[in-house]
Write a protein that holds these residues in place. Structure first.
Motif, PDB file in Angstrom:
ATOM      1  N   ASP A  95     -11.790  34.307   8.926  1.00 52.56           N
ATOM      2  CA  ASP A  95     -11.984  35.245   7.885  1.00 52.56           C
ATOM      3  C   ASP A  95     -12.845  34.810   6.751  1.00 52.56           C
ATOM      4  OD1 ASP A  95      -8.430  36.142   8.327  1.00 52.56           O
ATOM      5  OD2 ASP A  95     -10.127  36.669   9.516  1.00 52.56           O
ATOM      6  N   TRP A  98     -11.702  31.862   4.731  1.00 56.17           N
ATOM      7  CA  TRP A  98     -10.566  31.898   4.203  1.00 56.17           C
ATOM      8  C   TRP A  98      -9.602  30.722   4.688  1.00 56.17           C
ATOM      9  CZ3 TRP A  98      -7.327  36.629   2.129  1.00 56.17           C
ATOM     10  CH2 TRP A  98      -8.179  37.391   1.315  1.00 56.17           C
ATOM     11  N   MET A 100      -5.921  28.609   5.274  1.00 51.67           N
ATOM     12  CA  MET A 100      -4.316  29.080   5.595  1.00 51.67           C
ATOM     13  C   MET A 100      -3.801  29.475   4.108  1.00 51.67           C
ATOM     14  SD  MET A 100      -1.364  26.774   7.164  1.00 51.67           S
ATOM     15  CE  MET A 100      -1.421  25.375   5.612  1.00 51.67           C
ATOM     16  N   ASP A 102      -5.050  30.252   1.554  1.00 51.38           N
ATOM     17  CA  ASP A 102      -5.570  31.794   0.918  1.00 51.38           C
ATOM     18  C   ASP A 102      -4.701  32.894   1.643  1.00 51.38           C
ATOM     19  OD1 ASP A 102      -7.653  30.599  -0.415  1.00 51.38           O
ATOM     20  OD2 ASP A 102      -9.000  30.586   1.215  1.00 51.38           O
ATOM     21  N   LYS A 103      -4.600  32.949   2.985  1.00 53.92           N
ATOM     22  CA  LYS A 103      -3.805  33.699   3.491  1.00 53.92           C
ATOM     23  C   LYS A 103      -2.344  33.707   3.130  1.00 53.92           C
ATOM     24  CE  LYS A 103      -6.967  33.377   7.758  1.00 53.92           C
ATOM     25  NZ  LYS A 103      -6.823  32.876   9.073  1.00 53.92           N
ATOM     26  N   ALA A 106      -2.246  35.430  -0.242  1.00 48.07           N
ATOM     27  CA  ALA A 106      -2.213  36.862  -0.159  1.00 48.07           C
ATOM     28  C   ALA A 106      -0.859  37.552   0.391  1.00 48.07           C
ATOM     29  CB  ALA A 106      -3.221  37.316   1.000  1.00 48.07           C
ATOM     30  N   VAL A 107      -0.239  36.830   1.126  1.00 47.59           N
ATOM     31  CA  VAL A 107       1.089  37.463   1.434  1.00 47.59           C
ATOM     32  C   VAL A 107       1.950  37.233   0.482  1.00 47.59           C
ATOM     33  CG1 VAL A 107       3.048  36.880   3.221  1.00 47.59           C
ATOM     34  CG2 VAL A 107       0.929  36.726   4.215  1.00 47.59           C
ATOM     35  N   LYS A 215     -14.607  40.325   2.338  1.00 47.66           N
ATOM     36  CA  LYS A 215     -13.692  39.131   2.087  1.00 47.66           C
ATOM     37  C   LYS A 215     -14.025  38.233   1.314  1.00 47.66           C
ATOM     38  CE  LYS A 215     -12.407  39.918   6.995  1.00 47.66           C
ATOM     39  NZ  LYS A 215     -12.498  39.441   8.416  1.00 47.66           N
ATOM     40  N   ARG A 219     -11.150  37.327  -1.941  1.00 45.62           N
ATOM     41  CA  ARG A 219     -10.601  35.780  -1.764  1.00 45.62           C
ATOM     42  C   ARG A 219     -10.232  35.426  -3.115  1.00 45.62           C
ATOM     43  NH1 ARG A 219     -13.473  30.219  -0.289  1.00 45.62           N
ATOM     44  NH2 ARG A 219     -11.509  28.866  -0.146  1.00 45.62           N
ATOM     45  N   VAL A 222      -6.980  37.245  -4.540  1.00 44.30           N
ATOM     46  CA  VAL A 222      -5.885  36.937  -4.004  1.00 44.30           C
ATOM     47  C   VAL A 222      -5.416  35.964  -5.004  1.00 44.30           C
ATOM     48  CG1 VAL A 222      -4.615  35.862  -2.273  1.00 44.30           C
ATOM     49  CG2 VAL A 222      -6.247  37.586  -1.640  1.00 44.30           C
TER      50      VAL A 222
END
Length: 301
Positions: A95, A98, A100, A102-103, A106-107, A215, A219, A222
């Motif tokens: 992504d 992005w 792990m 970053d994700k 975000a969650v 994206k 980033r 986030v």
């Protein structure tokens, strides 16, 4: 020019016939320049146009010239291995760079939004943040506490945007779209249907770049939300909305409104404390950017 080398690799990876096209142009170029009449028997006008569109060929004195002959030659010599590496790297990063982390941020940030409507979460976050921010609130009036928080959030927001946002990539995308629009206009004026079809295909390809640019822009947001939502929830909790026992912090004077309480509505449903925070945040963020000489606007090369 690393960019030219990458563009040549992209052309070859998208269409294997482009390797022979580029080699032909390299062989026929004299002093770096080549004309359409020199190569039209060996490649199509569409392939010639692709080289121009990608910036591999640029305007010369008598025709077109290679933007960087050495980089173009290097791309062909190392193309196979590098293309495989690039493809593998794209699969790994996925992504638009992005990670792990970053994700995960975000969650968590999405989950933190529940604190605005779910009192148990709001109270937990408010209580935890009060361990850190409570002493500051005791030492300063609440309007000054909000100003301090606006400075801090503005500082790390600016630094995150400057370090996580690829402004060069965004600038390249904007330049590419402007160039496509320019070529489309010129092709329509001269009635070149073949060029219009080619430009239409290029516009469709650019849609993928647009998603990548989005994206890249999102980033840093986030991480900004990840750090700012708890601060915002603490202010929400502290003024008595989340915990009435926290007490009130007096009033303040706003232009055109006079003396108001922190929970008074001043812009529709928007309350005073929110307005004061955003006024301070916008003002201090601009000062920080100027002071640190940070520009997050897209830049071309």
């Amino acid at each position: 020019m690393a960019r030219i080398e990458q563009k040549v690799r992209d052309l070859v990876s998208d269409d294997t016939e482009m390797e022979s096209v580029v080699r032909t142009v390299l062989d026929r170029a004299e002093d770096g320049e080549v004309k359409w009449v020199d190569v039209r028997d060996d490649l199509s006008s569409g392939q010639w146009g692709r080289l121009i569109e990608k910036g591999v060929l640029i305007d010369g004195e008598a025709g077109f010239r290679l933007a960087d002959p050495e980089a173009t030659r290097d791309a062909l010599e190392n193309g196979t291995a590098t293309t495989a590496t690039t493809s593998s790297s794209d699969d790994d990063t996925g992504d638009s760079s992005w990670s792990m982390w970053d994700k995960g941020a975000a969650v968590v940030s999405i989950g933190l939004f529940a604190g605005y409507s779910w009192a148990p979460m709001r109270n937990v976050i408010g209580t935890i943040m009060d361990v850190v921010l409570g002493p500051l609130n005791t030492a300063l009036p609440f309007y000054a506490v909000v100003m301090v928080l606006a400075v801090v959030t503005g500082l790390y927001s600016t630094l995150l945007q400057a370090n996580l946002m690829d402004t060069e990539m965004m600038g390249e995308y904007q330049e590419k779209m402007q160039e496509i629009q320019k070529k489309r206009k010129e092709a329509k004026e001269r009635g070149d249907d073949e060029a219009l079809d080619r430009i239409q295909d290029e516009q469709m390809e650019a849609m993928g770049d647009q998603m990548g640019m989005f994206k890249e822009q999102f980033r840093p947001m986030v991480w900004i939300m990840f750090l700012t939502i708890p601060v915002f929830l603490w202010m929400y909790w502290k003024v008595g909305i989340g915990d009435p026992s926290s007490g009130q912090f007096g009033t303040m004077v706003l232009p055109f409104r006079g003396t108001v309480a922190w929970k008074d509505q001043v812009l529709g449903p928007v309350q005073v404390w929110i307005v004061w925070y955003f006024i301070c945040s916008m003002g201090f963020t601009q000062i920080i950017r100027k002071g640190l000489n940070i520009d997050i606007s897209p830049t071309g090369t």
